[in-house]
Design a protein around this motif. Structure first.
Motif, PDB file in Angstrom:
ATOM      1  N   THR A 147       3.448   1.267 -11.340  1.00  0.00           N
ATOM      2  CA  THR A 147       3.096   2.395 -10.489  1.00  0.00           C
ATOM      3  C   THR A 147       2.496   3.500 -11.356  1.00  0.00           C
ATOM      4  O   THR A 147       2.729   3.553 -12.569  1.00  0.00           O
ATOM      5  N   ASP A 156       0.028   2.269  -7.143  1.00  0.00           N
ATOM      6  CA  ASP A 156       1.233   2.198  -6.320  1.00  0.00           C
ATOM      7  C   ASP A 156       1.144   1.104  -5.273  1.00  0.00           C
ATOM      8  O   ASP A 156       2.077   0.885  -4.511  1.00  0.00           O
ATOM      9  N   ASP A 157       0.004   0.392  -5.215  1.00  0.00           N
ATOM     10  CA  ASP A 157      -0.104  -0.751  -4.316  1.00  0.00           C
ATOM     11  C   ASP A 157       0.769  -1.885  -4.838  1.00  0.00           C
ATOM     12  O   ASP A 157       0.911  -2.075  -6.051  1.00  0.00           O
ATOM     13  N   PHE A 206       4.116  10.094   2.093  1.00  0.00           N
ATOM     14  CA  PHE A 206       3.277   8.944   1.763  1.00  0.00           C
ATOM     15  C   PHE A 206       2.658   8.359   3.027  1.00  0.00           C
ATOM     16  O   PHE A 206       3.208   8.473   4.120  1.00  0.00           O
ATOM     17  N   ASN A 207       1.526   7.688   2.853  1.00  0.00           N
ATOM     18  CA  ASN A 207       0.853   7.078   4.001  1.00  0.00           C
ATOM     19  C   ASN A 207       0.871   5.557   3.985  1.00  0.00           C
ATOM     20  O   ASN A 207       0.251   4.923   4.831  1.00  0.00           O
ATOM     21  N   PHE A 208       1.575   4.947   3.011  1.00  0.00           N
ATOM     22  CA  PHE A 208       1.613   3.488   3.021  1.00  0.00           C
ATOM     23  C   PHE A 208       2.692   2.998   3.983  1.00  0.00           C
ATOM     24  O   PHE A 208       3.614   3.720   4.344  1.00  0.00           O
ATOM     25  N   ARG A 209       2.579   1.737   4.378  1.00  0.00           N
ATOM     26  CA  ARG A 209       3.387   1.212   5.474  1.00  0.00           C
ATOM     27  C   ARG A 209       4.878   1.195   5.175  1.00  0.00           C
ATOM     28  O   ARG A 209       5.696   1.327   6.080  1.00  0.00           O
ATOM     29  N   ARG A 210       5.251   1.037   3.897  1.00  0.00           N
ATOM     30  CA  ARG A 210       6.672   0.939   3.588  1.00  0.00           C
ATOM     31  C   ARG A 210       7.342   2.301   3.453  1.00  0.00           C
ATOM     32  O   ARG A 210       8.527   2.396   3.173  1.00  0.00           O
ATOM     33  N   ASN A 238      -1.201   8.137  -1.015  1.00  0.00           N
ATOM     34  CA  ASN A 238      -0.817   6.743  -1.214  1.00  0.00           C
ATOM     35  C   ASN A 238      -0.173   6.470  -2.563  1.00  0.00           C
ATOM     36  O   ASN A 238       0.060   5.314  -2.917  1.00  0.00           O
ATOM     37  N   ASN A 239       0.123   7.520  -3.354  1.00  0.00           N
ATOM     38  CA  ASN A 239       0.786   7.296  -4.637  1.00  0.00           C
ATOM     39  C   ASN A 239       1.553   8.525  -5.082  1.00  0.00           C
ATOM     40  O   ASN A 239       1.249   9.652  -4.696  1.00  0.00           O
TER      41      ASN A 239
END
Length: 303
Positions: free
Chosen positions: A102, A132-133, A195-199, A224-225
């Motif tokens: 990350t 961070d993906d 954060f905007n990621f799905r998890r 996103n990170n």
């Protein structure tokens, strides 16, 4: 028979490279072969095994059931061969090492640990990728990845490196403009950066009267990170909840102020080094994971 035995490892490596690189052309480029040469090697392998290993379309290749089983076995054999080569080379650790982490962990921990690792292992070349993906180790050809949080069950080998509590924080100038929240409910009146990621979790856990609940938060910025979230917080854009290891230095300098610590539930963010299982890890992978574990244990950023 001797000729076939000598060719087996090469066929296996070409097949594995087609799978990991995602196609004949990509495998050819990494192996220094033409696409047609790669195709011929695969055809010879399939003919010898009497089974189709890959299904080919104009756009992609996919493993058959027999191909998936052979790929898993091939990966294990190729790793063992690489380990044997390294062991035979006077115990020297050499080769290329691809590391994914990350952004925060990479910046604060992995990158500073690299110079001493290379000093101890001058035969290794390191390729770093910080994002961070969530990275597929096989698809991205990463030897080692550092993952945050709980890990799902998988065929990957995981070694715990450390853990960090989380902290809600904001910059002094933001608090001067908007006031300092004294209870979790006060966060509803603040710009909370998320954060905007799905998890990502929809709210922040807080502990009130001994019970943990989730406080709803909202704000004008989602990222996103973690590194971008930290930068936005330092610039006074709002309140954020980050790993303590990530902002410990900012807090020590007074650039960020911890908030609502009496309501902190004490949940921990786990950090693991992961690598592909199925056989002994290459010496360079094991050496790096051992080095990283020692490096993390020497830092005061983790609990």
């Amino acid at each position: 028979m001797p000729r076939i035995l000598m060719e087996r490892s090469g066929e296996m490596e070409v097949f594995a490279r087609i799978v990991t690189d995602g196609g004949f052309s990509a495998a050819g480029r990494s192996l220094g072969l033409t696409s047609s040469a790669v195709s011929k090697v695969l055809a010879r392998l399939e003919a010898r095994l009497g089974a189709r290993l890959l299904t080919r379309t104009t756009r992609a290749v996919s493993l058959t059931e027999e191909g998936a089983a052979y790929f898993e076995a091939a990966q294990s054999i190729l790793r063992e061969m690489a380990e044997a080569d390294e062991a035979a080379g006077s115990g020297a650790i050499r080769g290329s090492l691809s590391v994914n982490a990350t952004l925060p962990f990479g910046r604060l921990v992995v990158a500073p640990a690299i110079p001493s690792f290379l000093e101890q292992n001058p035969g290794v070349t390191v390729s770093l990728s910080f994002t961070d993906d969530v990275v597929d180790l096989l698809a991205q050809q990463a030897d080692v990845a550092v993952r945050m949080g709980n890990l799902p069950d998988s065929a990957l080998i995981a070694r715990k490196l450390g853990q960090s509590r989380r902290v809600i924080c904001a910059a002094p100038d933001y608090l001067a403009r908007r006031g300092t929240p004294s209870t979790p409910a006060d966060l509803s009146a603040h710009d909370c950066l998320t954060f905007n990621f799905r998890r990502a979790r929809p709210g922040w856990p807080v502990k009130i009267d001994g019970a943990v609940s989730e406080q709803a938060v909202a704000g004008s910025i989602k990222v996103n990170n973690g590194e971008t979230l930290r930068q936005m917080t330092l610039q006074g854009c709002g309140v954020a909840r980050l790993g303590y290891f990530h902002v410990a230095d900012d807090i020590a300098k007074g650039a960020l102020v911890p908030l609502l610590e009496t309501f902190n539930p004490g949940d921990l963010e786990l950090m693991h080094a992961i690598y592909v299982g199925g056989g002994p890890a290459p010496a360079r992978v094991k050496a790096f994971v051992d080095h990283l574990a020692r490096w993390v244990s020497s830092l005061s950023l983790f609990v």
